[in-house]
Scaffold this motif. Structure first.
Motif, PDB file in Angstrom:
ATOM      1  N   ASN A 147       5.124 -15.138 -16.230  1.00 24.32           N
ATOM      2  CA  ASN A 147       4.043 -16.320 -16.147  1.00 24.32           C
ATOM      3  C   ASN A 147       2.342 -16.152 -15.301  1.00 24.32           C
ATOM      4  N   ARG A 148       2.334 -14.691 -14.805  1.00 23.06           N
ATOM      5  CA  ARG A 148       1.029 -14.928 -14.106  1.00 23.06           C
ATOM      6  C   ARG A 148      -0.187 -14.381 -14.820  1.00 23.06           C
ATOM      7  N   PRO A 149      -0.591 -15.443 -14.184  1.00 19.03           N
ATOM      8  CA  PRO A 149      -2.669 -15.390 -14.482  1.00 19.03           C
ATOM      9  C   PRO A 149      -3.046 -13.301 -14.351  1.00 19.03           C
TER      10      PRO A 149
ATOM     11  N   ASP B 144      -4.166 -12.147 -10.533  1.00 21.99           N
ATOM     12  CA  ASP B 144      -3.564 -12.189  -9.448  1.00 21.99           C
ATOM     13  C   ASP B 144      -2.879 -10.576  -9.556  1.00 21.99           C
ATOM     14  N   PRO B 145      -3.526  -9.258  -8.107  1.00 27.80           N
ATOM     15  CA  PRO B 145      -3.172  -8.448  -8.188  1.00 27.80           C
ATOM     16  C   PRO B 145      -1.895  -8.944  -8.036  1.00 27.80           C
ATOM     17  N   LEU B 146      -0.806  -7.024  -8.033  1.00 32.21           N
ATOM     18  CA  LEU B 146      -0.139  -6.407  -7.824  1.00 32.21           C
ATOM     19  C   LEU B 146       0.323  -5.166  -6.689  1.00 32.21           C
ATOM     20  N   ILE B 147       1.049  -5.620  -5.819  1.00 31.90           N
ATOM     21  CA  ILE B 147       1.822  -4.640  -5.196  1.00 31.90           C
ATOM     22  C   ILE B 147       2.246  -3.583  -5.798  1.00 31.90           C
ATOM     23  N   LEU B 148       2.185  -2.592  -4.904  1.00 28.67           N
ATOM     24  CA  LEU B 148       2.787  -1.089  -5.593  1.00 28.67           C
ATOM     25  C   LEU B 148       3.712  -0.713  -4.506  1.00 28.67           C
ATOM     26  N   HIS B 149       5.065  -0.449  -4.972  1.00 33.53           N
ATOM     27  CA  HIS B 149       6.197   0.236  -3.962  1.00 33.53           C
ATOM     28  C   HIS B 149       6.603   2.031  -3.800  1.00 33.53           C
ATOM     29  N   THR B 150       6.063   3.020  -3.050  1.00 32.99           N
ATOM     30  CA  THR B 150       6.768   3.536  -3.019  1.00 32.99           C
ATOM     31  C   THR B 150       7.849   4.424  -1.951  1.00 32.99           C
TER      32      THR B 150
ATOM     33  N   GLY C 146      -8.801  -5.714 -11.582  1.00 29.09           N
ATOM     34  CA  GLY C 146     -10.141  -5.210 -11.203  1.00 29.09           C
ATOM     35  C   GLY C 146     -10.786  -5.071  -9.752  1.00 29.09           C
ATOM     36  N   LEU C 147      -9.809  -5.374  -8.891  1.00 30.11           N
ATOM     37  CA  LEU C 147     -10.297  -5.508  -7.410  1.00 30.11           C
ATOM     38  C   LEU C 147     -10.666  -4.146  -6.633  1.00 30.11           C
ATOM     39  N   ASP C 148     -11.373  -3.259  -5.568  1.00 30.15           N
ATOM     40  CA  ASP C 148     -11.572  -2.108  -5.102  1.00 30.15           C
ATOM     41  C   ASP C 148     -10.482  -1.821  -4.499  1.00 30.15           C
ATOM     42  N   ARG C 149      -9.618  -2.773  -4.087  1.00 27.70           N
ATOM     43  CA  ARG C 149      -8.635  -2.321  -3.306  1.00 27.70           C
ATOM     44  C   ARG C 149      -7.094  -2.478  -4.255  1.00 27.70           C
ATOM     45  N   VAL C 150      -6.429  -1.471  -3.993  1.00 28.30           N
ATOM     46  CA  VAL C 150      -5.034  -1.485  -4.247  1.00 28.30           C
ATOM     47  C   VAL C 150      -3.699  -1.709  -3.369  1.00 28.30           C
ATOM     48  N   ALA C 151      -3.235  -2.203  -3.843  1.00 30.17           N
ATOM     49  CA  ALA C 151      -1.639  -2.663  -2.242  1.00 30.17           C
ATOM     50  C   ALA C 151      -0.726  -1.708  -3.032  1.00 30.17           C
ATOM     51  N   PHE C 152      -0.137  -1.336  -1.507  1.00 31.79           N
ATOM     52  CA  PHE C 152       1.459  -0.582  -0.863  1.00 31.79           C
ATOM     53  C   PHE C 152       1.913  -0.639  -0.250  1.00 31.79           C
ATOM     54  N   ARG C 153       3.401  -0.411  -0.723  1.00 27.47           N
ATOM     55  CA  ARG C 153       4.065  -0.817   0.402  1.00 27.47           C
ATOM     56  C   ARG C 153       5.556  -0.023  -0.061  1.00 27.47           C
ATOM     57  N   ILE C 154       6.308   0.190   1.170  1.00 30.74           N
ATOM     58  CA  ILE C 154       7.111   1.092   1.928  1.00 30.74           C
ATOM     59  C   ILE C 154       8.016   0.521   2.180  1.00 30.74           C
TER      60      ILE C 154
ATOM     61  N   ALA D   4       5.756  -1.343  -9.777  1.00 31.72           N
ATOM     62  CA  ALA D   4       4.595  -1.813  -9.354  1.00 31.72           C
ATOM     63  C   ALA D   4       5.403  -3.291  -8.966  1.00 31.72           C
ATOM     64  N   ALA D   5       5.623  -4.538  -8.097  1.00 34.79           N
ATOM     65  CA  ALA D   5       6.667  -5.104  -8.216  1.00 34.79           C
ATOM     66  C   ALA D   5       6.232  -6.161  -7.416  1.00 34.79           C
ATOM     67  N   PRO D   6       6.008  -7.396  -7.867  1.00 30.20           N
ATOM     68  CA  PRO D   6       5.773  -8.632  -7.609  1.00 30.20           C
ATOM     69  C   PRO D   6       6.902  -9.628  -6.913  1.00 30.20           C
TER      70      PRO D   6
ATOM     71  N   ILE E   7      11.948 -13.757   4.013  1.00 34.66           N
ATOM     72  CA  ILE E   7      10.092 -13.801   3.625  1.00 34.66           C
ATOM     73  C   ILE E   7       8.910 -12.347   3.199  1.00 34.66           C
ATOM     74  N   GLU E   8       8.161 -12.776   2.235  1.00 30.67           N
ATOM     75  CA  GLU E   8       7.255 -11.518   1.914  1.00 30.67           C
ATOM     76  C   GLU E   8       6.630 -11.322   2.881  1.00 30.67           C
ATOM     77  N   SER E   9       5.956  -9.776   2.363  1.00 32.56           N
ATOM     78  CA  SER E   9       5.143  -8.660   3.207  1.00 32.56           C
ATOM     79  C   SER E   9       4.040  -9.071   3.652  1.00 32.56           C
ATOM     80  N   THR E  10       3.570  -9.061   4.771  1.00 33.33           N
ATOM     81  CA  THR E  10       2.145  -8.729   5.536  1.00 33.33           C
ATOM     82  C   THR E  10       1.002  -7.702   4.986  1.00 33.33           C
TER      83      THR E  10
ATOM     84  N   THR F 119      -9.110 -14.793  -2.730  1.00 28.66           N
ATOM     85  CA  THR F 119      -9.195 -13.449  -3.071  1.00 28.66           C
ATOM     86  C   THR F 119      -7.849 -13.478  -3.636  1.00 28.66           C
ATOM     87  N   ALA F 120      -6.679 -13.997  -2.836  1.00 30.94           N
ATOM     88  CA  ALA F 120      -5.115 -13.924  -3.058  1.00 30.94           C
ATOM     89  C   ALA F 120      -4.192 -14.912  -4.266  1.00 30.94           C
ATOM     90  N   PRO F 121      -3.320 -15.070  -5.418  1.00 24.80           N
ATOM     91  CA  PRO F 121      -3.454 -16.486  -5.034  1.00 24.80           C
ATOM     92  C   PRO F 121      -2.171 -16.883  -4.212  1.00 24.80           C
TER      93      PRO F 121
END
Ligand code: TXA
Ligand code: MG
Length: 329
Positions: A55-57, A60-66, A112-120, A138-140, A177-180, A219-221
């Protein structure tokens, strides 16, 4: 996607998780921070399903994990030098980088933002799963939008049993607690969300950074004034006097150094008698959910931590969980 009745598999079977993800299904995955609601980030239908089930708007962009920097670059995403330094120091780990996006990354992922969030991430089970995949996931956090993040498979199942294909059970999350979230703007390194990697740790590697987690212009929920919230009324206190003042019958407590009043003594979770912020972070969401789930409890009273290390991130979540100045639900 199958809308009918289904059973959510709960296991540590990486092969099953990989197969589900390759078939557009959702799999909740353990990470060292919190559990994520994962889908193939290159599969539009699967990504949309994440938003639907949480139920996410869509803003709100998603973090990509690899599992490797090479894969990120292979997908056309370049890592600027100073952020690369952080990546090489802290990955795998509780750090998310905002990077210039590439054509391969869709608008639904970045809102639609010009940056993408990545995390390992470093959780061994998920790390091995990601090694097998030729797409990022993608994993919120795997909670209904706005609610407290999950730090165990039980937390995930409480809201998503029978709604997703699988929860990959990796036990309780180590960081809790979530990532920085960190990025670079006009040559400045900026922290957009305080989290499991402390500001002090980052500054030791890269020098002074700016913290820009204000909620006035989100800029982020995760920066919203009210987020990470339990259902119950939550009150943040600093002193023993405030504990007494706000205590009502059936209050529950999450305390660090302070004590609960005699009449509510059984309703206390002491986070870390030793005063260790890492341990406090590990137990924090678990404690919040425990009291929120306890029908006999009317109000949750939480002690603010000293404002350094992970105490800063926990205090940030406390402020948002309580809805800061506005107490409306
Ligand atoms: O520890 C974590 O980061 C966990 C685990 C599962 O990795 N994930 C997590 O995701 O907390 P989520 O979606 O609950 O929070 C991610 C935050 C959101 O507030 C989102 O708005 C922000 O990151 N975000 C994601 N992509 C962004 C982007 N391109 N620009 C700005 N903010 C972004
Ligand atoms: Mg979240």
């Amino acid at each position: 996607m199958d809308e009918g009745k289904r059973m959510t598999e709960r296991s540590a079977d990486i092969e099953h998780a990989a197969r589900f993800l390759s078939k557009s299904e959702l799999v909740a995955i353990p990470t060292e921070t919190v559990y994520g609601m994962a889908a193939n980030a290159f599969d539009e239908e699967a990504v949309k399903e994440i938003f639907r089930v949480k139920n996410r708007p869509f803003y709100d962009p998603l973090i990509l994990h690899t599992n490797s920097i090479e894969k990120i670059e292979h997908w056309g995403v370049a890592i600027p030098p100073r952020l690369r330094r952080l990546a090489e120091t802290f990955w795998p780990g509780p750090l998310t980088l905002l990077l210039p996006r590439s054509e391969k990354i869709s608008d639904s992922v970045t809102a639609g933002l010009d940056r993408v969030a990545f995390r390992i991430p470093s959780h061994p089970l998920t790390h091995r799963l990601l090694e097998q995949l030729d797409f990022p996931v993608a994993a919120p956090s795997a909670n209904p939008f706005g609610y407290v993040s999950p730090t165990s498979a039980e937390h995930v199942l409480k809201h998503f049993d029978d709604k997703i294909a699988m929860v990959l059970d990796g036990g309780a999350c180590d960081v809790g607690i979530e990532s920085t979230i960190v990025g670079e703007e006009d040559g400045k390194i900026i922290v957009y969300r305080l989290g499991g990697l402390s500001v002090e740790q980052i500054e030791r590697v890269i020098g002074n950074i700016e913290i820009r987690t204000s909620s006035s212009k989100p800029t982020a929920p995760g920066m919203l004034v009210r987020h990470y919230s339990p259902q119950k009324e939550l009150i943040v206190v600093d002193t023993q006097e405030e504990v007494e003042e706000h205590s009502v019958e059936k209050s529950a407590y999450i305390l660090f150094m302070l004590e609960a009043p005699e009449f509510n003594l059984p309703n206390v979770i002491h986070l870390t008698p030793g005063g260790n912020h890492e341990k406090a972070a590990r137990q924090f969401y678990q404690a919040l959910r425990a009291w929120d789930d306890d029908a006999s409890i009317k109000r949750i009273i939480v002690e603010r931590l000293p404002d350094f290390g992970l105490g800063r991130a926990i205090n940030d979540r406390l402020k948002r969980a309580a809805g800061a100045e506005s107490k409306e639900k």
